[in-house]
Each structure stands twice: as C-alpha cells, then as structure tokens.
Design a protein around this motif. Structure first.
Motif, PDB file in Angstrom:
ATOM      1  N   HIS A  52       8.426 -22.608  21.228  1.00  0.00           N
ATOM      2  CA  HIS A  52       7.789 -22.053  22.423  1.00  0.00           C
ATOM      3  C   HIS A  52       7.072 -23.129  23.239  1.00  0.00           C
ATOM      4  O   HIS A  52       6.882 -22.994  24.429  1.00  0.00           O
ATOM      5  N   ASP A  55      16.650 -21.537  20.650  1.00  0.00           N
ATOM      6  CA  ASP A  55      15.653 -21.624  19.587  1.00  0.00           C
ATOM      7  C   ASP A  55      16.318 -21.576  18.220  1.00  0.00           C
ATOM      8  O   ASP A  55      16.894 -20.565  17.842  1.00  0.00           O
ATOM      9  N   SER A  64      12.697 -14.431  18.836  1.00  0.00           N
ATOM     10  CA  SER A  64      12.846 -15.715  18.176  1.00  0.00           C
ATOM     11  C   SER A  64      13.799 -15.651  17.011  1.00  0.00           C
ATOM     12  O   SER A  64      13.974 -14.613  16.388  1.00  0.00           O
TER      13      SER A  64
END
Ligand code: XMP
Length: 530
Positions: A13, A6, A352
């Motif tokens: 996501h 990410d 994240s």
C-alpha cells in the motif's frame, strides 16, 4: 493511472501512497488480476514485493499479458524476481535473509559520455536503501543490464536493453529509503509520463459530479456521522453534491466524549449547513450495557444497538419521504442510498493478496446495515487515504481541529471504562479526558501524537486530601505514536506537562485521586485497554 499488482508484501500500500504523493493516481490490485479485467488503461505497472519465493509451489505470478501491453513496468523486490523469472533469468535462495540498510551504487552506462539510467537520474552516485528479501538474482535475464548494485547484490537494479522494463531489489516505497520516493517519481513521471493531476481540488469537482450522476435528480441519501474526520468529510461532500437530499444522522450512544453530540451539531448543521438529526439514545445504550464488563460484549451491544437506532431514524426519514411522494409535493424522492465513509485502506484490506489474519478485536463498523431497506451503498472516500481525506476536509472548510482529530473508536468510552459502564463512570472519564486533551492542545503537542485518551480503571486506591483520607478511582493516561496503528510506541511527554495534567485531573475530577501514565508499546499491549 498506475496499476500496482500486489503480491502480498506488507509495504504494497505504501507504493500506492508514494505515487499519490507525486499527484499521480495509483490503484492496487491483487497480483492474480488478469489484464483483461482491468477497467482502465494503465500508464505503467509496478509489481510489489511478496513474502513468497518465485520457486514456491504456490507462489503467485502476474498475468504474462502485462509484458505485451507496451507500458513501462517496474518490479520491486519479489517484483524484480518475478519479472526476471518470467523472462528467464536466474533467482537463487540466499543463505540468510537480507534485512536492513544497504548502499546502492548507481552504475554509469555507456563509455565516455557515461550517464545513469532514467530511473536514477539526478540521484547521485550512491544512495541508502532498505532491503528485505530472502532470494536474489544470480543472473539477469537476457537483454537486461545492471543499473545499480550493492556489496552483496550484484543485480540490485536492472533495466531492459530496449524496453522500459525495470527491476529493483530494494524497497523504494519505505521511508528507510530516503530517496526512494524520488525513484518512484522518476518511474511514474519521467518513464511512464504520467501527468500530475491527482489533487484534492480536482477530486472534489469530479466526485461531486459523480455523486450527482449516481444519485440522479431525485432520491435521498442517509448516512451516519460520528464527529470523526471521515464521516464529517463524507457528509460535507454529499451536501455539496445534493444539498438537503442528504440526511446525516448522529447517534448519541451515551459514551461519546464531553459535549460531543452538541459540538458535532453546531459544526455540521449550524456552520456547514448539513441536514443533520442528532438522536439521543444514551438511555437505551446505557441500559443495555448495564453490568457488562466483557469488552467484546460491550462492542457487540453497542454495534447492534447502533444499528437499531439508526434504522429507526432512517425509517422516520423514509416515512416522511413516502408521505411527501403520496401528496405529490415537490418531493425529493425516497431514501435510496446509504453513505459510508469507507477509506482506501479498508478497500485494500479486502482486495489485498493475503492470507487470513487473526482477529484481535472485532472493530465495529456499519457493516451489513439496513438490509430490509435495500439501500445502495455510496462511498465517496473509497479511493482516498486518511491524509487525503484530511486535505479534502480542509478544502471543504471543515475546521482544522476536527480535520486533525485523533481517531475515536466506535464503542467510545465504553471500551475505556474498564468495569461496568454507568452514567457516573462516563461523566468521570469524560471530564478527565477533556482535561487531558485540552492540556495536550495547549502545549502544542496534539499533532505530534497519533492518539491520546484517558482510561478509567475499576480499582480504588488510597489518597489524602486536606487532612482526610480518600479512597478513589485511578485514571490511566495513554498517548501513542504510530504510522498505521498495527504497531505503536508510547509517547514521551515532557514531565512538566504530565505534572500539570495529573494535578488538574486529581484536583478537578471528583472521584479520582491518582493518575498513571501507560508506558506499554503495541505489541504486546494494544492501543486501547479493552
Ligand atoms: P487497538 O486497541 O486494536 O487499536 O490497538 C487500534 C486502533 O483501533 C481503534 N479501535 C477501534 N475502532 N471500533 C473502532 O471503530 C473498535 O471497536 C475499536 N477498537 C480499537 C483504536 O482506537 C485505535 O485507533
């Protein structure tokens, strides 16, 4: 397993989601993850998009070791630029950000018997895609060839000449790229060769075994249930795994929906056999809420009181366990674990690669609970998305209306009563809300709406009933459609449904003479009124 790195795109996501929709397990990790720290051996790696430019001073970069692993790699948007940058291609800044739909032409490769690349096999000659990027490639890295292009992006899709390394400029993970899910499927199924073994049937078996191993033959687990999908599914799963060694606790905080505590008790305890205690703490909650109007204060009081009540109940269960142990009875062991219904989006939120985002409201969750008891956390749903939890719920025989239920906030009706919270105000709102939801269900609209609820306003308005003047409160109805609750749009009801709801509420709920419908979107409004 597919490893998704990410780089901070708002869509990261969704890549995980699309893989899972192909029944392939995918895990999202921050782009800064070093390969040596990844505990599993990925069958493929996907690099996400990012708000950065590869040339930014502080732009994130992937561990170069991923290129040595020998597994297929797909770079999406920034992911393409990242791999091009790492492999000595040229990325340049566009004058303007390209944002919106584009048509990708799929290149035919290899002369007479021209065929398309495996990534686009069977997807036709062109496809509509969604673009959202600032930079783009001005020259591909050596040993790469073009497999797709658009009118403005000559290198919209690239493949390595001999290795399974791919890059695409567009976002296949968003629904605006109608065939994007198939592109992801080509990559993970055909190119990476993943097996489609991520199903909820398999998950139940594996998770029940895992819970039994973690908990061992003795020891009890406690957990709060709210009547919502997540805690109910988590509780039922624990019950499947360890039976009565799992104790569910439901706290009636006095601001639940109509008959909620009773219904949860019947469903969870009577129908599903889960060991459940319902604690009626409504007096305590309502007394602490007395006179409070400020929403954040309401949240804080409810959160803290919840912890107090839950801890007291846990202590009672632990006292029984300790007593049994002392007596040498066939003991189930002490309370060692706390169940949490954490879902994958919460996990993603915490892992994240993102800067801090502003807190608009403090959503209360059972955070640092029960510190003194030194309980270990058990989170059986932490790998799952909401819709996966719903399928799991169906497999665990949880009744359909509960599985599809709209979310309900922890602070309950206290944040839907705009003035001070009193028993009388709660009763009015419960009644109005139950009529509203009943009519939505009757009209068959419940599943089209993400969240619907009534709000009690702290103002009075004049009305007329029979020959008499009335001076009573106003109910506001809210119904929204949304993907993720970050943005939301108000739901357009057929007028006759609103008419029936309004007429029933004003006729049946004493103290209400007016009903309004909230037509604000989020932003600038929020879903809840407080
Ligand atoms: P907002 O009002 O922030 O709501 O647009 C987005 C979603 O979050 C829920 N919500 C809460 N949930 N505790 C919760 O557990 C809270 O304090 C809280 N506040 C809002 C809201 O119902 C909607 O689903």
């Amino acid at each position: 397993t597919i490893l998704i790195l990410d780089f901070g795109s708002q869509y990261s996501h969704l890549i995980t989601r699309r893989c899972r929709e192909h029944n392939v397990y995918a895990e999202l990790m921050p782009c800064t993850t070093q390969l040596k720290d990844v505990k599993f051996k990925p069958k493929g790696i996907i690099l996400s998009g990012s708000p950065y430019s590869v040339y930014d001073k502080d732009s994130p970069h992937a561990d170069p070791a991923i290129y040595e692993l020998g597994v297929p790699i797909l770079g999406i948007c920034y992911g393409l630029q990242e791999l091009a940058w790492q492999m000595k291609g040229t990325v340049e800044k566009c004058d303007h950000r390209e944002y919106g739909f584009a048509q990708v032409q799929i290149s035919k490769i290899g002369g007479d018997n021209a065929s398309v690349d495996a990534l686009f096999e069977g997807l036709g000659d062109e496809m509509q895609v969604w673009m959202s990027h600032g930079d783009q490639l001005s020259a591909p890295p050596p040993d790469f060839h073009v497999i797709g292009y658009t009118a403005t992006a000559p290198y919209a899709a690239l493949a390595h000449n001999s290795r399974p390394i791919y890059g695409i400029q567009f976002h296949p993970e968003v629904t605006h790229s109608p065939r994007g899910k198939e592109v992801i499927g080509r990559f993970i199924l055909n190119i990476c060769g993943c097996r489609r073994n991520w199903t909820m049937e398999e998950f139940i078996g594996k998770e029940v075994t895992r819970i039994r191993e973690i908990c061992g033959p003795r020891g009890r687990v406690i957990g709060a249930v709210s009547g919502g999908v997540d805690s109910t599914v988590a509780a039922k799963l624990m019950h499947e795994a360890i039976g009565d060694r799992f104790h569910a606790i439901m706290v009636d905080n006095g601001v639940l929906r109509l008959n909620e505590a009773k219904q949860v008790n019947e469903m969870l305890n009577k129908d599903l056999g889960v060991n459940l205690t319902v604690v009626d703490a409504s007096d305590l909650f309502l007394s602490r809420l007395d006179g409070i109007e400020d929403p954040e204060q309401k949240r804080k009081i409810i959160g803290n009181t919840f912890i107090n009540v839950f801890e007291a109940e846990a202590a009672k269960i632990e006292a029984v366990a300790a007593e049994e142990e002392k007596n040498g009875a066939a003991a189930k062991g002490r309370v060692e674990w706390l169940l949490q219904g954490t879902l994958y989006p919460d996990v993603i939120e915490s892992i994240s690669f993102k800067g801090p985002s502003a807190t608009i409201k403090t959503h209360h969750n059972v955070g640092g609970l029960l510190k003194d008891m030194k309980l270990k956390l058990i989170e059986p749903l932490r790998e799952l998305f909401k819709d996966e939890v719903r399928s799991l719920g169906r497999l665990l025989s949880i009744p359909a209306p509960l599985v599809q239920r709209h979310p309900f906030p922890g602070p309950g009706l206290a944040i839907r009563i705009l003035g001070p919270v009193t028993r009388a105000q709660v009763a009015i709102l419960q009644h109005a809300d139950s009529i509203y939801i009943e009519e939505i269900r009757k009209a068959g609209l419940y599943d089209q709406i993400a969240q619907a609820f009534a709000v009690l306003l702290p103002v009075k308005a004049v009305g007329v009933m029979g020959d008499a003047r009335t001076y009573e409160q106003v109910i506001a109805l809210r119904a929204v459609q949304t993907e993720d609750f970050m943005t939301a749009d108000w739901y357009v009801f057929p007028p006759e449904i609103l008419r029936r709801i309004s007429s029933r509420i004003t006729n049946e709920v004493a103290g209400i003479n007016r009903v309004t419908y909230d037509i604000s979107s989020k932003p600038p409004a929020t879903v809840e009124w407080l």
